[in-house]
Motif scaffolding. Structure first.
Motif, PDB file in Angstrom:
ATOM      1  N   ILE A  92       0.839  -1.192   0.000  1.00 36.59           N
ATOM      2  CA  ILE A  92       0.000   0.000   0.000  1.00 36.59           C
ATOM      3  C   ILE A  92       0.879   1.249   0.000  1.00 36.59           C
ATOM      4  O   ILE A  92       2.075   1.177   0.305  1.00 36.59           O
ATOM      5  CB  ILE A  92      -0.969   0.040   1.199  1.00 36.59           C
ATOM      6  N   GLU A  93       0.298   2.361  -0.337  1.00 34.83           N
ATOM      7  CA  GLU A  93       1.011   3.634  -0.305  1.00 34.83           C
ATOM      8  C   GLU A  93       1.052   4.147   1.136  1.00 34.83           C
ATOM      9  O   GLU A  93       0.069   4.014   1.878  1.00 34.83           O
ATOM     10  CB  GLU A  93       0.297   4.654  -1.193  1.00 34.83           C
ATOM     11  N   LYS A  94       2.164   4.742   1.519  1.00 33.47           N
ATOM     12  CA  LYS A  94       2.302   5.240   2.890  1.00 33.47           C
ATOM     13  C   LYS A  94       1.277   6.318   3.222  1.00 33.47           C
ATOM     14  O   LYS A  94       0.894   6.478   4.375  1.00 33.47           O
ATOM     15  CB  LYS A  94       3.725   5.727   3.148  1.00 33.47           C
ATOM     16  N   GLU A  95       0.805   7.028   2.216  1.00 29.90           N
ATOM     17  CA  GLU A  95      -0.189   8.077   2.436  1.00 29.90           C
ATOM     18  C   GLU A  95      -1.553   7.510   2.858  1.00 29.90           C
ATOM     19  O   GLU A  95      -2.388   8.235   3.389  1.00 29.90           O
ATOM     20  CB  GLU A  95      -0.352   8.921   1.164  1.00 29.90           C
ATOM     21  N   ASN A  96      -1.777   6.212   2.640  1.00 24.91           N
ATOM     22  CA  ASN A  96      -3.040   5.572   3.016  1.00 24.91           C
ATOM     23  C   ASN A  96      -3.041   5.038   4.447  1.00 24.91           C
ATOM     24  O   ASN A  96      -4.096   4.654   4.960  1.00 24.91           O
ATOM     25  CB  ASN A  96      -3.373   4.437   2.050  1.00 24.91           C
ATOM     26  N   VAL A 154       4.294  -1.876   3.294  1.00 20.89           N
ATOM     27  CA  VAL A 154       4.579  -0.564   2.737  1.00 20.89           C
ATOM     28  C   VAL A 154       6.085  -0.462   2.544  1.00 20.89           C
ATOM     29  O   VAL A 154       6.859  -0.965   3.362  1.00 20.89           O
ATOM     30  CB  VAL A 154       4.035   0.570   3.650  1.00 20.89           C
ATOM     31  N   THR A 157       9.050   2.226   2.272  1.00 21.44           N
ATOM     32  CA  THR A 157       9.284   3.627   2.569  1.00 21.44           C
ATOM     33  C   THR A 157      10.588   3.796   3.343  1.00 21.44           C
ATOM     34  O   THR A 157      11.216   2.815   3.748  1.00 21.44           O
ATOM     35  CB  THR A 157       8.105   4.214   3.379  1.00 21.44           C
ATOM     36  N   SER A 171       6.905  10.271   4.830  1.00 23.21           N
ATOM     37  CA  SER A 171       5.834  11.221   4.519  1.00 23.21           C
ATOM     38  C   SER A 171       5.295  11.936   5.753  1.00 23.21           C
ATOM     39  O   SER A 171       4.346  12.699   5.653  1.00 23.21           O
ATOM     40  CB  SER A 171       4.691  10.479   3.826  1.00 23.21           C
TER      41      SER A 171
END
Length: 90
Positions: free
Chosen positions: A2-6, A59, A61, A75
């Motif tokens: 998944i994207e870290k922003e989620n 994730v 990152t 982020s």
């Protein structure tokens, strides 16, 4: 993956996903290693973690720092340390 922003949209349990004290110690070591490599070399890590409903997610990152409760990702996202199953550095 998944994207870290989620991550802020996810819910996490108050209980630690790792029951074994030795596994928790390894997790702290992995978090420390990922922090050092992230700050010194901008290396990314793959973090495998568990949400409140038992879903296992990953994730990729950079880890900026961590303490006894949270891991701070690139982020500005915080991930509860208790939810992390493992951290793999590249």
């Amino acid at each position: 993956m998944i994207e870290k922003e989620n991550i802020p949209m996810l819910h996490f349990s108050q209980d630690d996903v790792l029951k074994d004290p030795a596994a928790r110690s390894i997790r702290h070591y992995e978090a420390n290693r990922a922090t050092i490599l992230g700050n010194a070399y901008r290396n990314k890590a793959i973090i495998t973690f568990c949400t409140e409903d038992g879903d296992v997610k990953q994730v990729e990152t950079t880890v900026w720092c961590y303490d006894d409760r949270f891991v701070l990702l690139k982020s500005g996202t915080f991930l509860p340390l208790k939810s992390i199953l493992k951290i793999e550095t590249r």
